[in-house]
Design a protein around this motif. Structure first.
Motif, PDB file in Angstrom:
ATOM      1  N   ALA A  27       0.832  -1.208   0.000  1.00 45.93           N
ATOM      2  CA  ALA A  27       0.000   0.000   0.000  1.00 45.93           C
ATOM      3  C   ALA A  27       0.865   1.256   0.000  1.00 45.93           C
ATOM      4  O   ALA A  27       2.007   1.251   0.435  1.00 45.93           O
ATOM      5  N   ALA A  28       0.302   2.352  -0.478  1.00 45.30           N
ATOM      6  CA  ALA A  28       0.983   3.650  -0.461  1.00 45.30           C
ATOM      7  C   ALA A  28      -0.009   4.711  -0.025  1.00 45.30           C
ATOM      8  O   ALA A  28      -1.201   4.452   0.119  1.00 45.30           O
ATOM      9  N   THR A  29       0.486   5.923   0.184  1.00 46.54           N
ATOM     10  CA  THR A  29      -0.373   7.016   0.635  1.00 46.54           C
ATOM     11  C   THR A  29      -0.834   7.837  -0.551  1.00 46.54           C
ATOM     12  O   THR A  29      -0.023   8.398  -1.283  1.00 46.54           O
ATOM     13  N   TRP A  30      -2.141   7.890  -0.753  1.00 46.88           N
ATOM     14  CA  TRP A  30      -2.757   8.702  -1.800  1.00 46.88           C
ATOM     15  C   TRP A  30      -2.902  10.128  -1.268  1.00 46.88           C
ATOM     16  O   TRP A  30      -3.256  10.342  -0.100  1.00 46.88           O
ATOM     17  N   PHE A  31      -2.624  11.131  -2.109  1.00 44.31           N
ATOM     18  CA  PHE A  31      -2.610  12.540  -1.677  1.00 44.31           C
ATOM     19  C   PHE A  31      -4.051  13.047  -1.552  1.00 44.31           C
ATOM     20  O   PHE A  31      -4.540  13.817  -2.371  1.00 44.31           O
ATOM     21  N   ALA A  32      -4.728  12.617  -0.476  1.00 41.39           N
ATOM     22  CA  ALA A  32      -6.156  12.883  -0.321  1.00 41.39           C
ATOM     23  C   ALA A  32      -6.485  14.366  -0.254  1.00 41.39           C
ATOM     24  O   ALA A  32      -7.477  14.818  -0.845  1.00 41.39           O
ATOM     25  N   SER A  33      -5.693  15.146   0.448  1.00 40.45           N
ATOM     26  CA  SER A  33      -6.037  16.562   0.632  1.00 40.45           C
ATOM     27  C   SER A  33      -6.074  17.310  -0.691  1.00 40.45           C
ATOM     28  O   SER A  33      -6.858  18.250  -0.864  1.00 40.45           O
ATOM     29  N   ALA A  34      -5.251  16.905  -1.653  1.00 43.71           N
ATOM     30  CA  ALA A  34      -5.258  17.551  -2.970  1.00 43.71           C
ATOM     31  C   ALA A  34      -6.375  16.998  -3.848  1.00 43.71           C
ATOM     32  O   ALA A  34      -7.101  17.755  -4.498  1.00 43.71           O
ATOM     33  N   PHE A  35      -6.547  15.679  -3.862  1.00 43.71           N
ATOM     34  CA  PHE A  35      -7.544  15.077  -4.742  1.00 43.71           C
ATOM     35  C   PHE A  35      -8.976  15.298  -4.260  1.00 43.71           C
ATOM     36  O   PHE A  35      -9.911  15.276  -5.067  1.00 43.71           O
ATOM     37  N   GLU A  36      -9.179  15.523  -2.967  1.00 41.11           N
ATOM     38  CA  GLU A  36     -10.530  15.736  -2.449  1.00 41.11           C
ATOM     39  C   GLU A  36     -10.892  17.218  -2.326  1.00 41.11           C
ATOM     40  O   GLU A  36     -12.022  17.550  -1.981  1.00 41.11           O
ATOM     41  N   ALA A  37      -9.960  18.092  -2.639  1.00 42.91           N
ATOM     42  CA  ALA A  37     -10.231  19.528  -2.586  1.00 42.91           C
ATOM     43  C   ALA A  37     -11.318  19.906  -3.593  1.00 42.91           C
ATOM     44  O   ALA A  37     -11.361  19.372  -4.698  1.00 42.91           O
ATOM     45  N   LYS A  38     -12.190  20.841  -3.223  1.00 44.54           N
ATOM     46  CA  LYS A  38     -13.343  21.195  -4.046  1.00 44.54           C
ATOM     47  C   LYS A  38     -13.080  22.353  -5.003  1.00 44.54           C
ATOM     48  O   LYS A  38     -13.878  22.607  -5.906  1.00 44.54           O
ATOM     49  N   GLN A  39     -11.992  23.060  -4.799  1.00 42.48           N
ATOM     50  CA  GLN A  39     -11.681  24.216  -5.644  1.00 42.48           C
ATOM     51  C   GLN A  39     -10.213  24.159  -6.064  1.00 42.48           C
ATOM     52  O   GLN A  39      -9.361  23.634  -5.336  1.00 42.48           O
ATOM     53  N   THR A  40      -9.932  24.734  -7.233  1.00 41.84           N
ATOM     54  CA  THR A  40      -8.562  24.727  -7.747  1.00 41.84           C
ATOM     55  C   THR A  40      -7.602  25.413  -6.784  1.00 41.84           C
ATOM     56  O   THR A  40      -6.477  24.944  -6.580  1.00 41.84           O
ATOM     57  N   ALA A  41      -8.039  26.504  -6.165  1.00 42.68           N
ATOM     58  CA  ALA A  41      -7.171  27.217  -5.216  1.00 42.68           C
ATOM     59  C   ALA A  41      -6.789  26.322  -4.043  1.00 42.68           C
ATOM     60  O   ALA A  41      -5.661  26.386  -3.535  1.00 42.68           O
ATOM     61  N   GLN A  42      -7.712  25.460  -3.621  1.00 40.07           N
ATOM     62  CA  GLN A  42      -7.415  24.533  -2.526  1.00 40.07           C
ATOM     63  C   GLN A  42      -6.422  23.462  -2.960  1.00 40.07           C
ATOM     64  O   GLN A  42      -5.564  23.038  -2.177  1.00 40.07           O
ATOM     65  N   VAL A  43      -6.540  23.010  -4.212  1.00 41.59           N
ATOM     66  CA  VAL A  43      -5.577  22.051  -4.737  1.00 41.59           C
ATOM     67  C   VAL A  43      -4.182  22.662  -4.750  1.00 41.59           C
ATOM     68  O   VAL A  43      -3.206  22.055  -4.295  1.00 41.59           O
ATOM     69  N   LEU A  44      -4.081  23.880  -5.274  1.00 44.11           N
ATOM     70  CA  LEU A  44      -2.774  24.549  -5.362  1.00 44.11           C
ATOM     71  C   LEU A  44      -2.181  24.769  -3.978  1.00 44.11           C
ATOM     72  O   LEU A  44      -0.968  24.630  -3.786  1.00 44.11           O
ATOM     73  N   ALA A  45      -3.038  25.087  -3.008  1.00 43.28           N
ATOM     74  CA  ALA A  45      -2.546  25.266  -1.644  1.00 43.28           C
ATOM     75  C   ALA A  45      -2.011  23.952  -1.085  1.00 43.28           C
ATOM     76  O   ALA A  45      -0.966  23.926  -0.422  1.00 43.28           O
ATOM     77  N   ALA A  46      -2.712  22.840  -1.353  1.00 42.91           N
ATOM     78  CA  ALA A  46      -2.265  21.529  -0.879  1.00 42.91           C
ATOM     79  C   ALA A  46      -0.932  21.152  -1.504  1.00 42.91           C
ATOM     80  O   ALA A  46      -0.086  20.508  -0.866  1.00 42.91           O
ATOM     81  N   LEU A  47      -0.730  21.564  -2.760  1.00 38.62           N
ATOM     82  CA  LEU A  47       0.517  21.271  -3.466  1.00 38.62           C
ATOM     83  C   LEU A  47       1.621  22.278  -3.151  1.00 38.62           C
ATOM     84  O   LEU A  47       2.741  22.132  -3.630  1.00 38.62           O
ATOM     85  N   LYS A  48       1.257  23.318  -2.379  1.00 37.07           N
ATOM     86  CA  LYS A  48       2.187  24.419  -2.079  1.00 37.07           C
ATOM     87  C   LYS A  48       2.643  25.115  -3.360  1.00 37.07           C
ATOM     88  O   LYS A  48       3.804  25.494  -3.521  1.00 37.07           O
ATOM     89  N   ALA A  49       1.672  25.307  -4.264  1.00 33.90           N
ATOM     90  CA  ALA A  49       1.928  25.995  -5.535  1.00 33.90           C
ATOM     91  C   ALA A  49       1.219  27.348  -5.485  1.00 33.90           C
ATOM     92  O   ALA A  49       0.005  27.429  -5.675  1.00 33.90           O
ATOM     93  N   THR A  50       1.950  28.407  -5.210  1.00 29.72           N
ATOM     94  CA  THR A  50       1.371  29.736  -5.084  1.00 29.72           C
ATOM     95  C   THR A  50       1.961  30.663  -6.136  1.00 29.72           C
ATOM     96  O   THR A  50       3.122  30.523  -6.533  1.00 29.72           O
ATOM     97  N   ALA A  51       1.152  31.637  -6.578  1.00 27.88           N
ATOM     98  CA  ALA A  51       1.573  32.619  -7.580  1.00 27.88           C
ATOM     99  C   ALA A  51       2.228  31.922  -8.764  1.00 27.88           C
ATOM    100  O   ALA A  51       3.371  32.207  -9.148  1.00 27.88           O
ATOM    101  N   VAL A  52       1.497  30.993  -9.374  1.00 27.10           N
ATOM    102  CA  VAL A  52       2.051  30.144 -10.436  1.00 27.10           C
ATOM    103  C   VAL A  52       2.020  30.892 -11.766  1.00 27.10           C
ATOM    104  O   VAL A  52       0.954  31.241 -12.270  1.00 27.10           O
ATOM    105  N   PRO A  53       3.180  31.151 -12.387  1.00 23.13           N
ATOM    106  CA  PRO A  53       3.205  31.866 -13.663  1.00 23.13           C
ATOM    107  C   PRO A  53       2.798  30.968 -14.829  1.00 23.13           C
ATOM    108  O   PRO A  53       2.913  29.739 -14.761  1.00 23.13           O
TER     109      PRO A  53
END
Length: 268
Positions: A27-53
């Motif tokens: 078994a491995a750990t699935w990135f639940a916080s990113a895949f279950e996020a309801k908005q794109t901004a929440q996904v980017l926050a989970a990935l620590k991707a801010t101010a993406v050019p």
């Protein structure tokens, strides 16, 4: 068991006969916080991707208009060389859960891949690239969807999975010399948890979460997928410097802990 241990075990298992591999996937750990996020901004926050050019080297090949949102073929690509990008991720801004898939690419894999996805409604499809230094860039493309692909009705069928694979060395390719095209089709229902059966009842989510591609004992693609990959997941990857006769193994695991395994040899 953590993700690193699962990766190590998958590498060791690649050299074993397939009947042994099928009994020992970990078994491995699935990135639940990113895949279950309801908005794109929440996904980017989970990935620590801010101010993406926006990046000029990234592109998305997708239909301008998708008549059936349940099966939309999309190609992500970058003009950077193999090994320069750490990962490619695919999002659909208008989906109930925007993150569709994440692909960590080994140094032999060109930053180009094809898959088929579900789009709930018209909106932007987003390619998110992570550079080797951890910085992110993005590219967006608008796709018009005529029919919701995430909540359609389905028939209840007994689960049975199989896999088809082909690894073909391209004799001449605009991608360069010594490039192998790897195609994978995995039979899986990929239920979102939002579709209904013929009686109008919601069907539980059942979808593939993890997939690894291993070549000659090395993990070359480490993928995580969400509910928006289309039924019977389809992927194409492009591998540099593979040799005829090299063995490629694919292992996957779904949200119910079920597993599948396939193996193919690189051919001309």
């Amino acid at each position: 068991m953590d993700r690193r241990r699962w990766l190590k075990n998958s590498v060791l298992l690649a050299a074993l006969p397939l009947w042994i591999i099928a009994r020992k996937v970990q078994a491995a750990t699935w990135f639940a916080s990113a895949f279950e996020a309801k908005q794109t901004a929440q996904v980017l926050a989970a990935l620590k991707a801010t101010a993406v050019p926006v990046a000029s080297d990234l592109s998305i090949d997708a239909p301008q208009k998708a008549e059936n949102g349940a099966v939309v073929q999309i190609e992500l690509s970058s003009t950077q060389a193999a090994g320069k990008l750490r990962s490619l991720r695919l999002l659909a801004d208008a989906n109930p859960t925007p993150l569709i898939a994440s692909f960590e690419l080994g140094k032999q894999v060109l930053p180009r891949l094809v898959t088929r996805v579900k789009l709930a409604q018209s909106g932007e499809v987003i390619a998110l690239a992570e550079q080797g230094n951890g910085q992110f860039t993005q590219h967006r493309r608008q796709v018009i969807v005529l029919e919701d692909g995430c909540a359609s009705s389905e028939r209840e069928e007994p689960f049975a999975s199989s896999m088809k694979m082909r690894a073909r060395m391209l004799e001449s390719s605009p991608l360069g010399n010594h490039v192998t095209e790897l195609k994978i089709i995995i039979v899986h229902p990929m239920r979102t948890g939002r579709s209904k059966n013929e009686d109008g009842q919601l069907m539980p989510a059942h979808f593939m979460q993890l997939m690894q591609v291993v070549m000659n004992g090395q993990v070359i693609v480490d993928a995580q997928t969400g509910t928006a990959i289309s039924r019977n997941p389809y992927f194409t990857f492009y591998i540099q410097d593979a040799q005829v006769g090299d063995v490629i193994t694919v292992n996957w695991q779904d949200n119910r802990g079920l597993e599948g395994h396939g193996q193919v040899t690189v051919a001309v």
